[in-house]
Design an enzyme around this catalytic site. Structure first.
Site, PDB file in Angstrom:
ATOM      1  N   LEU A   1     -16.869 -12.370   2.213  1.00 36.75           N
ATOM      2  CA  LEU A   1     -16.051 -13.506   1.773  1.00 36.75           C
ATOM      3  C   LEU A   1     -14.648 -13.381   2.381  1.00 36.75           C
ATOM      4  O   LEU A   1     -14.122 -14.317   2.971  1.00 36.75           O
ATOM      5  CB  LEU A   1     -15.956 -13.517   0.236  1.00 36.75           C
ATOM      6  CG  LEU A   1     -15.045 -14.566  -0.396  1.00 36.75           C
ATOM      7  CD1 LEU A   1     -15.623 -15.971  -0.233  1.00 36.75           C
ATOM      8  CD2 LEU A   1     -14.835 -14.306  -1.896  1.00 36.75           C
TER       9      LEU A   1
ATOM     10  N   SER B   1      -7.314 -13.260  -1.836  1.00 36.52           N
ATOM     11  CA  SER B   1      -7.356 -14.001  -3.101  1.00 36.52           C
ATOM     12  C   SER B   1      -7.585 -15.492  -2.846  1.00 36.52           C
ATOM     13  O   SER B   1      -8.253 -16.169  -3.618  1.00 36.52           O
ATOM     14  CB  SER B   1      -6.030 -13.807  -3.854  1.00 36.52           C
ATOM     15  OG  SER B   1      -5.725 -12.449  -3.983  1.00 36.52           O
TER      16      SER B   1
ATOM     17  N   ARG C   1      -6.639  26.006 -19.502  1.00 35.62           N
ATOM     18  CA  ARG C   1      -5.339  26.361 -18.918  1.00 35.62           C
ATOM     19  C   ARG C   1      -4.373  26.832 -20.021  1.00 35.62           C
ATOM     20  O   ARG C   1      -4.147  26.100 -21.001  1.00 35.62           O
ATOM     21  CB  ARG C   1      -4.755  25.134 -18.207  1.00 35.62           C
ATOM     22  CG  ARG C   1      -3.357  25.308 -17.668  1.00 35.62           C
ATOM     23  CD  ARG C   1      -3.330  26.223 -16.474  1.00 35.62           C
ATOM     24  NE  ARG C   1      -2.013  26.265 -15.844  1.00 35.62           N
ATOM     25  CZ  ARG C   1      -1.692  27.108 -14.891  1.00 35.62           C
ATOM     26  NH1 ARG C   1      -2.577  27.991 -14.437  1.00 35.62           N
ATOM     27  NH2 ARG C   1      -0.487  27.083 -14.364  1.00 35.62           N
TER      28      ARG C   1
ATOM     29  N   ILE D   1      -2.072  16.261 -16.337  1.00 33.66           N
ATOM     30  CA  ILE D   1      -2.588  17.347 -17.172  1.00 33.66           C
ATOM     31  C   ILE D   1      -2.964  18.562 -16.308  1.00 33.66           C
ATOM     32  O   ILE D   1      -2.766  19.710 -16.706  1.00 33.66           O
ATOM     33  CB  ILE D   1      -3.799  16.858 -18.025  1.00 33.66           C
ATOM     34  CG1 ILE D   1      -3.293  15.872 -19.085  1.00 33.66           C
ATOM     35  CG2 ILE D   1      -4.544  18.028 -18.677  1.00 33.66           C
ATOM     36  CD1 ILE D   1      -4.371  15.144 -19.873  1.00 33.66           C
TER      37      ILE D   1
ATOM     38  N   GLU E   1     -12.930  -7.272  -5.441  1.00 31.32           N
ATOM     39  CA  GLU E   1     -13.571  -8.343  -6.229  1.00 31.32           C
ATOM     40  C   GLU E   1     -12.565  -9.083  -7.113  1.00 31.32           C
ATOM     41  O   GLU E   1     -12.858  -9.460  -8.245  1.00 31.32           O
ATOM     42  CB  GLU E   1     -14.761  -7.806  -7.026  1.00 31.32           C
ATOM     43  CG  GLU E   1     -15.841  -7.291  -6.093  1.00 31.32           C
ATOM     44  CD  GLU E   1     -17.217  -7.204  -6.707  1.00 31.32           C
ATOM     45  OE1 GLU E   1     -17.513  -7.971  -7.632  1.00 31.32           O
ATOM     46  OE2 GLU E   1     -18.001  -6.381  -6.236  1.00 31.32           O
TER      47      GLU E   1
ATOM     48  N   THR F   1      -8.059  -9.105  -7.527  1.00 29.83           N
ATOM     49  CA  THR F   1      -7.027  -8.193  -8.028  1.00 29.83           C
ATOM     50  C   THR F   1      -6.806  -8.411  -9.531  1.00 29.83           C
ATOM     51  O   THR F   1      -7.265  -9.418 -10.103  1.00 29.83           O
ATOM     52  CB  THR F   1      -5.693  -8.470  -7.305  1.00 29.83           C
ATOM     53  OG1 THR F   1      -5.307  -9.815  -7.615  1.00 29.83           O
ATOM     54  CG2 THR F   1      -5.822  -8.305  -5.796  1.00 29.83           C
TER      55      THR F   1
ATOM     56  N   GLU G   1      -4.163  -9.376 -10.884  1.00 30.27           N
ATOM     57  CA  GLU G   1      -3.415 -10.637 -11.041  1.00 30.27           C
ATOM     58  C   GLU G   1      -4.389 -11.823 -11.044  1.00 30.27           C
ATOM     59  O   GLU G   1      -4.234 -12.767 -11.829  1.00 30.27           O
ATOM     60  CB  GLU G   1      -2.377 -10.797  -9.920  1.00 30.27           C
ATOM     61  CG  GLU G   1      -1.199  -9.835  -9.985  1.00 30.27           C
ATOM     62  CD  GLU G   1      -1.535  -8.415  -9.477  1.00 30.27           C
ATOM     63  OE1 GLU G   1      -2.636  -8.202  -8.940  1.00 30.27           O
ATOM     64  OE2 GLU G   1      -0.689  -7.520  -9.635  1.00 30.27           O
TER      65      GLU G   1
HETATM   66  C1  LIG Z   1     -12.422  -0.857  -0.314  1.00 28.13           C
HETATM   67  C2  LIG Z   1     -12.531  -2.350  -0.288  1.00 28.13           C
HETATM   68  C3  LIG Z   1     -13.797  -2.931  -0.243  1.00 28.13           C
HETATM   69  C4  LIG Z   1     -13.916  -4.330  -0.178  1.00 28.13           C
HETATM   70  N1  LIG Z   1     -15.170  -4.892  -0.053  1.00 28.13           N
HETATM   71  C5  LIG Z   1     -15.282  -6.231   0.136  1.00 28.13           C
HETATM   72  C6  LIG Z   1     -16.557  -6.817   0.407  1.00 28.13           C
HETATM   73  O1  LIG Z   1     -17.586  -6.133   0.451  1.00 28.13           O
HETATM   74  N2  LIG Z   1     -16.610  -8.156   0.652  1.00 28.13           N
HETATM   75  C7  LIG Z   1     -15.499  -8.951   0.612  1.00 28.13           C
HETATM   76  O2  LIG Z   1     -15.626 -10.152   0.844  1.00 28.13           O
HETATM   77  N3  LIG Z   1     -14.269  -8.420   0.362  1.00 28.13           N
HETATM   78  C8  LIG Z   1     -14.138  -7.083   0.130  1.00 28.13           C
HETATM   79  N4  LIG Z   1     -12.900  -6.531  -0.108  1.00 28.13           N
HETATM   80  C9  LIG Z   1     -11.721  -7.394  -0.119  1.00 28.13           C
HETATM   81  C10 LIG Z   1     -11.096  -7.591  -1.506  1.00 28.13           C
HETATM   82  O3  LIG Z   1     -11.920  -8.388  -2.297  1.00 28.13           O
HETATM   83  C11 LIG Z   1      -9.687  -8.138  -1.293  1.00 28.13           C
HETATM   84  O4  LIG Z   1      -8.907  -7.095  -0.778  1.00 28.13           O
HETATM   85  C12 LIG Z   1      -9.092  -8.681  -2.570  1.00 28.13           C
HETATM   86  O5  LIG Z   1      -9.743  -9.838  -2.974  1.00 28.13           O
HETATM   87  C13 LIG Z   1      -7.584  -8.967  -2.432  1.00 28.13           C
HETATM   88  O6  LIG Z   1      -7.325  -9.742  -1.295  1.00 28.13           O
HETATM   89  P1  LIG Z   1      -6.182  -9.284  -0.271  1.00 28.13           P
HETATM   90  O7  LIG Z   1      -6.418  -7.863   0.031  1.00 28.13           O
HETATM   91  O8  LIG Z   1      -6.183 -10.236   0.862  1.00 28.13           O
HETATM   92  O9  LIG Z   1      -4.850  -9.408  -1.076  1.00 28.13           O
HETATM   93  P2  LIG Z   1      -3.936 -10.721  -1.230  1.00 28.13           P
HETATM   94  O10 LIG Z   1      -4.782 -11.868  -1.683  1.00 28.13           O
HETATM   95  O11 LIG Z   1      -3.117 -10.906  -0.013  1.00 28.13           O
HETATM   96  O12 LIG Z   1      -2.992 -10.297  -2.429  1.00 28.13           O
HETATM   97  C14 LIG Z   1      -1.824  -9.501  -2.256  1.00 28.13           C
HETATM   98  C15 LIG Z   1      -1.102  -9.421  -3.593  1.00 28.13           C
HETATM   99  O13 LIG Z   1      -0.697 -10.733  -4.018  1.00 28.13           O
HETATM  100  C16 LIG Z   1      -1.246 -11.024  -5.292  1.00 28.13           C
HETATM  101  N5  LIG Z   1      -1.596 -12.439  -5.381  1.00 28.13           N
HETATM  102  C17 LIG Z   1      -2.295 -13.194  -4.481  1.00 28.13           C
HETATM  103  N6  LIG Z   1      -2.442 -14.440  -4.925  1.00 28.13           N
HETATM  104  C18 LIG Z   1      -1.844 -14.498  -6.141  1.00 28.13           C
HETATM  105  C19 LIG Z   1      -1.689 -15.525  -7.139  1.00 28.13           C
HETATM  106  N7  LIG Z   1      -2.171 -16.768  -6.959  1.00 28.13           N
HETATM  107  N8  LIG Z   1      -1.027 -15.210  -8.273  1.00 28.13           N
HETATM  108  C20 LIG Z   1      -0.531 -13.942  -8.479  1.00 28.13           C
HETATM  109  N9  LIG Z   1      -0.659 -12.940  -7.585  1.00 28.13           N
HETATM  110  C21 LIG Z   1      -1.319 -13.210  -6.434  1.00 28.13           C
HETATM  111  C22 LIG Z   1      -2.477 -10.137  -5.417  1.00 28.13           C
HETATM  112  O14 LIG Z   1      -2.837  -9.920  -6.776  1.00 28.13           O
HETATM  113  C23 LIG Z   1      -1.990  -8.885  -4.718  1.00 28.13           C
HETATM  114  O15 LIG Z   1      -1.224  -8.105  -5.615  1.00 28.13           O
HETATM  115  C24 LIG Z   1     -12.758  -5.143  -0.207  1.00 28.13           C
HETATM  116  C25 LIG Z   1     -11.487  -4.547  -0.296  1.00 28.13           C
HETATM  117  C26 LIG Z   1     -11.365  -3.176  -0.326  1.00 28.13           C
HETATM  118  C27 LIG Z   1      -9.994  -2.579  -0.366  1.00 28.13           C
END
Ligand SMILES: Cc1cc2nc3c(=O)[nH]c(=O)nc-3n(C[C@H](O)[C@H](O)[C@H](O)COP(=O)(O)OP(=O)(O)OC[C@H]3O[C@@H](n4cnc5c(N)ncnc54)[C@H](O)[C@@H]3O)c2cc1C
Length: 370
Positions: free
Chosen positions: A115, A122, A258, A327, A353, A355, A357
């Site tokens: 996705l 997000s 400990r 700890i 899946e 954040t 937020e």
């Molecule tokens: C180890 C790992 C495995 C993953 N596996 C998959 C996978 O298999 N398939 C897949 O599709 N994706 C996968 N992801 C992606 C993951 O789902 C995204 O990283 C996640 O959805 C956040 O998107 P972003 O990293 O682009 O952060 P961003 O969307 O850029 O967000 C950055 C910050 O802004 C905040 N933010 C963004 N929009 C808003 C809002 N409207 N209101 C308030 N705060 C907001 C967020 O909470 C966050 O703190 C994976 C990520 C990781 C790290």
């Protein structure tokens, strides 16, 4: 019985090597083949499609037990089951289910689910990966980032734009098999934690796939993805719970062993109260997770409940892992003790899946609508 079986499996197949995989960022393929033999790569898949035909309570227990030992294995197992396999199970037609589910459920094939893109996490509705109709085929162009098993997955469910930008009916889901010309794995991420779970880019360059690989109707992909995530969030809550319990149990044991000032550190109220806070939060997270699992088993709408479970349990895993390092003191800061790895792994739970937020957005929308 399932808990004990998974516990024994983790002790035999994961505990001896998980730090080696973590250090080298090696994805342990053989573990997932073995998990397949145990029936854990198709936990929720009915037996008629080669799965174990179990429910969400058993699924939560299995992920939790794996994650108590190694979050990476828990994450990969959850992503395979809930996302790729779960999407095909929920939205595939009979022919598609018969074609892909037996291979996924047996662990012969590993699944990926795409996705997220580099500029749309997000905000998934702004995705750029596009699918264009060409006779009875579709041509995919673009890239997906941060994909669990983006390189090693044998098959991927891919969400691509088939309509207008920002239109929730402008996205469609497709199944793409590894080996399809134009489909390749890209950059593998070098991560803080969950290092043995492969996270990588998937690239599509004029990738031609038959219309028979389309899941559901054209334009239904985004709504499907949100429903898949509703279930997937229960698995991330279980992953969080496993990490929190693993960190707590290690810290509890260490606090009794400990000694400082001539007595076990658990005698100090400052340490005992940390354990009390950890234990209380874990039980609350467990109840929320089991509640959403039970509701899912009953076919109820879990949109709010799974977001609550995922949000709360993931924050509890961060809290407990942080307290566990404290700890353990200086030893908690080294790789010779388990606290350090829980501390690095847990952070993914508040990001993947959706954040924390975004979970609060989902919960607040549900609360305000009620
Ligand atoms: C180890 C790992 C495995 C993953 N596996 C998959 C996978 O298999 N398939 C897949 O599709 N994706 C996968 N992801 C992606 C993951 O789902 C995204 O990283 C996640 O959805 C956040 O998107 P972003 O990293 O682009 O952060 P961003 O969307 O850029 O967000 C950055 C910050 O802004 C905040 N933010 C963004 N929009 C808003 C809002 N409207 N209101 C308030 N705060 C907001 C967020 O909470 C966050 O703190 C994976 C990520 C990781 C790290």
């Amino acid at each position: 019985m399932i808990r004990q079986t998974v516990r024994d499996f983790a002790d035999k197949h994961i505990r001896p090597d998980f730090m080696t995989w973590d250090e080298s960022q090696e994805f342990p393929h053989h573990v997932f083949k073995a998990l397949g033999e145990l029936g854990l790569m198709g936990v929720l898949v009915p037996e008629s499609y080669g799965g174990s035909g179990l429910g969400y309570i058993e699924y939560v227990a299995a992920i939790e037990e794996l994650s108590k030992v190694c979050g990476s294995v828990g994450l990969s197992m959850a992503a395979h089951n809930s996302l790729c396999t779960g999407h095909i199970l929920q939205f595939g037609n009979e022919e598609q289910k018969m074609r892909w589910l037996p291979k996924l459920a047996s662990g012969e094939w590993l699944g990926a689910w795409g996705l997220t893109e580099a500029n749309t996490g997000s905000d998934a509705l702004r995705m750029k990966c596009v699918a264009q109709k060409d006779g009875d085929h579709w041509i995919l162009n673009g890239a997906k980032n941060w994909i669990t098993h983006g390189i090693s997955g044998n098959v991927a469910v891919v969400l691509a734009r088939t309509g207008e930008l920002l239109d929730s009916h402008g996205i469609t889901a497709f199944v793409v098999e590894r080996g399809t010309p134009g489909f390749s794995g890209g950059k593998k991420e070098n991560k803080l934690g969950m290092r043995a779970s492969e996270t990588a880019e998937m690239i599509f360059e004029d990738c031609r796939i038959p219309d028979s690989n389309r899941l559901g109707n054209v334009g239904d992909g985004f709504i499907q993805a949100m429903k898949v995530l509703d279930g997937g969030r229960i698995s991330i809550a279980a992953l969080s719970l496993g990490i929190a319990k693993g960190a707590y149990e290690a810290a509890l044991k260490y606090s009794k062993e400990r000694e400082q000032f001539g007595q076990p550190i658990s005698n100090f109220q400052a340490i005992a109260f940390k354990l009390a806070d950890m234990a209380t939060r874990i039980e609350a997270a467990e109840l929320l997770t089991l509640q959403s699992a039970d509701m899912k088993n009953k076919g109820l709408n879990v949109n709010k409940q799974s977001a609550m479970a995922k949000y709360y349990a993931s924050e509890v895993s961060v809290y407990c892992s942080n307290e566990a390092v404290q700890i353990f003191g200086g030893y908690g800061y080294t790789k010779d003790f388990p606290a350090e790895k829980f501390y690095r792994d847990c952070k993914l739970c508040t990001i993947g899946e959706g954040t924390s937020e975004i979970q609060k957005l989902v919960i607040s929308r549900a609360v305000l609508k009620a």
